[in-house]
Design a protein around this motif. Structure first.
Motif, short mmCIF file in Angstrom:
data_model
loop_
_atom_site.label_atom_id
_atom_site.label_comp_id
_atom_site.label_asym_id
_atom_site.label_seq_id
_atom_site.Cartn_x
_atom_site.Cartn_y
_atom_site.Cartn_z
N ILE A 88 0.85 -1.19 0.00
CA ILE A 88 0.00 0.00 0.00
C ILE A 88 0.89 1.24 0.00
CG2 ILE A 88 -1.77 1.29 1.27
CD1 ILE A 88 -2.39 -1.49 2.66
N ASN A 89 0.69 2.12 -0.96
CA ASN A 89 1.42 3.38 -0.98
C ASN A 89 0.61 4.39 -0.18
OD1 ASN A 89 2.40 6.00 -1.70
ND2 ASN A 89 3.34 5.13 -3.53
N GLY A 90 1.14 4.79 0.99
CA GLY A 90 0.44 5.70 1.87
C GLY A 90 0.83 7.16 1.69
N ASN A 91 1.55 7.46 0.62
CA ASN A 91 1.95 8.84 0.37
C ASN A 91 0.86 9.60 -0.37
OD1 ASN A 91 4.49 8.27 1.51
ND2 ASN A 91 5.26 7.54 -0.46
N ARG A 92 0.91 10.92 -0.32
CA ARG A 92 -0.15 11.72 -0.94
C ARG A 92 -0.11 11.62 -2.47
NH1 ARG A 92 -0.48 17.46 2.12
NH2 ARG A 92 1.73 17.53 1.58
N VAL A 93 1.09 11.40 -3.03
CA VAL A 93 1.23 11.23 -4.47
C VAL A 93 1.84 9.86 -4.72
CG1 VAL A 93 2.29 12.10 -6.59
CG2 VAL A 93 1.53 13.71 -4.82
N PHE A 94 1.24 9.08 -5.61
CA PHE A 94 1.77 7.75 -5.87
C PHE A 94 3.01 7.82 -6.74
CE2 PHE A 94 -1.52 8.19 -9.23
CZ PHE A 94 -0.75 7.97 -10.36
N ASP A 95 3.81 6.77 -6.68
CA ASP A 95 5.02 6.62 -7.50
C ASP A 95 4.61 6.08 -8.86
OD1 ASP A 95 7.36 5.66 -8.73
OD2 ASP A 95 8.32 5.21 -6.82
N VAL A 96 4.84 6.85 -9.91
CA VAL A 96 4.38 6.42 -11.24
C VAL A 96 5.06 5.14 -11.69
CG1 VAL A 96 3.76 8.74 -12.00
CG2 VAL A 96 6.07 7.90 -12.41
N PHE A 97 6.25 4.86 -11.17
CA PHE A 97 6.98 3.66 -11.57
C PHE A 97 6.54 2.43 -10.80
CE2 PHE A 97 9.84 7.27 -12.42
CZ PHE A 97 9.94 7.15 -13.79
N GLY A 108 -4.95 8.76 2.23
CA GLY A 108 -5.48 9.13 3.54
C GLY A 108 -4.74 8.44 4.67
N TYR A 109 -4.85 9.00 5.88
CA TYR A 109 -4.13 8.47 7.04
C TYR A 109 -4.60 7.06 7.38
CZ TYR A 109 -2.60 7.74 11.82
OH TYR A 109 -2.04 7.20 12.96
N LEU A 110 -3.64 6.19 7.71
CA LEU A 110 -3.92 4.84 8.18
C LEU A 110 -3.25 4.63 9.53
CD1 LEU A 110 -3.40 2.74 4.90
CD2 LEU A 110 -5.57 3.14 6.08
N ASP A 111 -3.99 4.12 10.48
CA ASP A 111 -3.45 3.80 11.80
C ASP A 111 -2.81 2.41 11.71
OD1 ASP A 111 -2.95 3.10 14.44
OD2 ASP A 111 -4.81 3.97 15.21
N VAL A 112 -1.51 2.37 11.44
CA VAL A 112 -0.81 1.10 11.22
C VAL A 112 -0.78 0.26 12.50
CG1 VAL A 112 1.38 0.04 10.54
CG2 VAL A 112 0.53 2.05 9.31
N MET A 113 -0.66 0.91 13.65
CA MET A 113 -0.65 0.15 14.90
C MET A 113 -1.97 -0.59 15.09
SD MET A 113 2.29 0.35 16.26
CE MET A 113 1.92 -0.27 17.90
N GLN A 170 -10.09 -0.78 6.59
CA GLN A 170 -11.17 -0.16 7.35
C GLN A 170 -10.76 0.05 8.81
OE1 GLN A 170 -14.51 -2.83 6.60
NE2 GLN A 170 -15.25 -1.48 4.96
N VAL A 171 -9.97 -0.89 9.34
CA VAL A 171 -9.43 -0.71 10.69
C VAL A 171 -8.49 0.49 10.71
CG1 VAL A 171 -7.97 -1.74 12.49
CG2 VAL A 171 -9.68 -3.14 11.31
N GLY A 172 -7.61 0.57 9.72
CA GLY A 172 -6.66 1.68 9.65
C GLY A 172 -7.34 3.03 9.47
N GLU A 173 -8.48 3.04 8.81
CA GLU A 173 -9.23 4.29 8.60
C GLU A 173 -10.09 4.67 9.80
OE1 GLU A 173 -9.80 3.56 3.76
OE2 GLU A 173 -11.35 2.94 5.19
N GLY A 174 -10.14 3.79 10.81
CA GLY A 174 -10.95 4.06 12.00
C GLY A 174 -12.41 3.66 11.85
N LYS A 175 -12.75 2.95 10.79
CA LYS A 175 -14.13 2.53 10.56
C LYS A 175 -14.48 1.26 11.34
CE LYS A 175 -14.17 4.49 5.90
NZ LYS A 175 -14.24 4.18 4.44
N ARG A 176 -13.46 0.52 11.73
CA ARG A 176 -13.63 -0.67 12.56
C ARG A 176 -12.59 -0.66 13.67
NH1 ARG A 176 -16.41 -5.17 9.98
NH2 ARG A 176 -16.77 -4.84 7.74
#
Length: 270
Positions: free
Chosen positions: A115-124, A134-139, A216-222
């Motif tokens: 998963i690319n968590g940066n605001r701009v993806f790497d074209v390569f 968007g922010y993901l709660d990795v913990m 969904q867990v990382g987004e705080g939805k679960r």
């Protein structure tokens, strides 16, 4: 004299309808069998360690087939790569006992989802990563993932179209690693989030459904503990969506009993 050959390969699955031959689609298996036919004149059927869906990639897929060809085993890699498309490469070839089967003999398989968590993806790298700016709660994702380790019925994380009689599988290890990249940890850029899952086998769409639910867990939805309740429900409707195929890669396949034969590859031995 009949021989049994085991090969390890990498492929970019973007252009293919999965690994296994389909009635009306271009697959990795089709390309491999065509290359062997060009090389030896034989009509062989290869047997993969498992299927990968359309758009899924592999770093360490394995397959075996039987042949009457007496081409030395060390020449097969170069000979087949010269006949394969640019996005499929044989990385290893070894001769194994006739009773060996790439799927039934496999002890452990590892998949990686990126998963690319940066605001701009790497074209390569974007063909191999899901972009999630968007922010993901990795913990929280790590906490949720831990509920899935062990031997369980994974019906909640299997496609409704799964034809397997049993959905009981064992996940030996599951972890999340974060590569912070150039921006460094603590910035608004989250880097690349890699989810590794190792098990004795996987159901159709299983890893992708796990990832979709973890997002969904990382987004705080679960909440993280919901992963345990989803598992117990044994109901596909209880889990989250199926993540895109392009972020998934079959990382490696391991064969414990073949160490004497497979001294040449990191992809097939732990």
């Amino acid at each position: 004299m009949l021989r049994n050959l085991l090969m390890t390969l990498s492929y970019d699955g973007t252009r293919y309808f999965g690994f296994q031959t389909q009635p009306d689609g271009n697959t990795v298996q089709d390309q491999l069998e065509a290359a062997i036919r060009q090389l030896t004149g034989e009509e062989v059927k290869i047997h993969g360690s498992g299927r990968t869906d359309a758009g899924v990639h592999a770093r360490g897929q394995t397959f075996h087939f039987q042949t009457s060809s007496q081409i030395p085993v060390e020449r097969w890699r170069h000979a087949l790569n010269g006949r394969l498309p640019y996005d499929i490469r044989i990385t290893d070839a070894v001769e194994v006992p006739l009773e060996f089967h790439s799927r039934r003999s496999a002890k452990r398989k590892t998949y990686r989802y990126s998963i690319n968590g940066n605001r701009v993806f790497d074209v390569f790298e974007q063909p191999y990563q899901l972009h999630h700016p968007g922010y993901l709660d990795v913990m929280a994702m790590r906490e949720g993932l831990a509920y899935l380790i062990g031997t369980h019925d994974y019906t909640s994380f299997a496609s409704r179209h799964s034809t397997k009689q049993s959905h009981v599988r064992t996940i030996y290890e599951a972890r999340i690693e974060v590569d912070p990249g150039k921006e460094g940890a603590g910035s608004h850029e989250q880097g690349i989030i890699h989810i590794y899952i190792t098990g004795n086998g996987f159901l159709q769409h299983m890893v992708r459904i796990i990832v979709g639910t973890l997002l969904q867990v990382g987004e705080g939805k679960r909440l993280p503990e919901e992963m345990g309740r989803i598992l117990e429900a044994k109901d596909r409707a209880a889990a989250g969506p199926t993540a895109e195929s392009k972020g998934l890669m079959l990382w490696k396949v391991e064969y414990n009993e073949l160490r004497d034969f497979l001294a040449v590859s990191d992809n097939t031995l732990s």
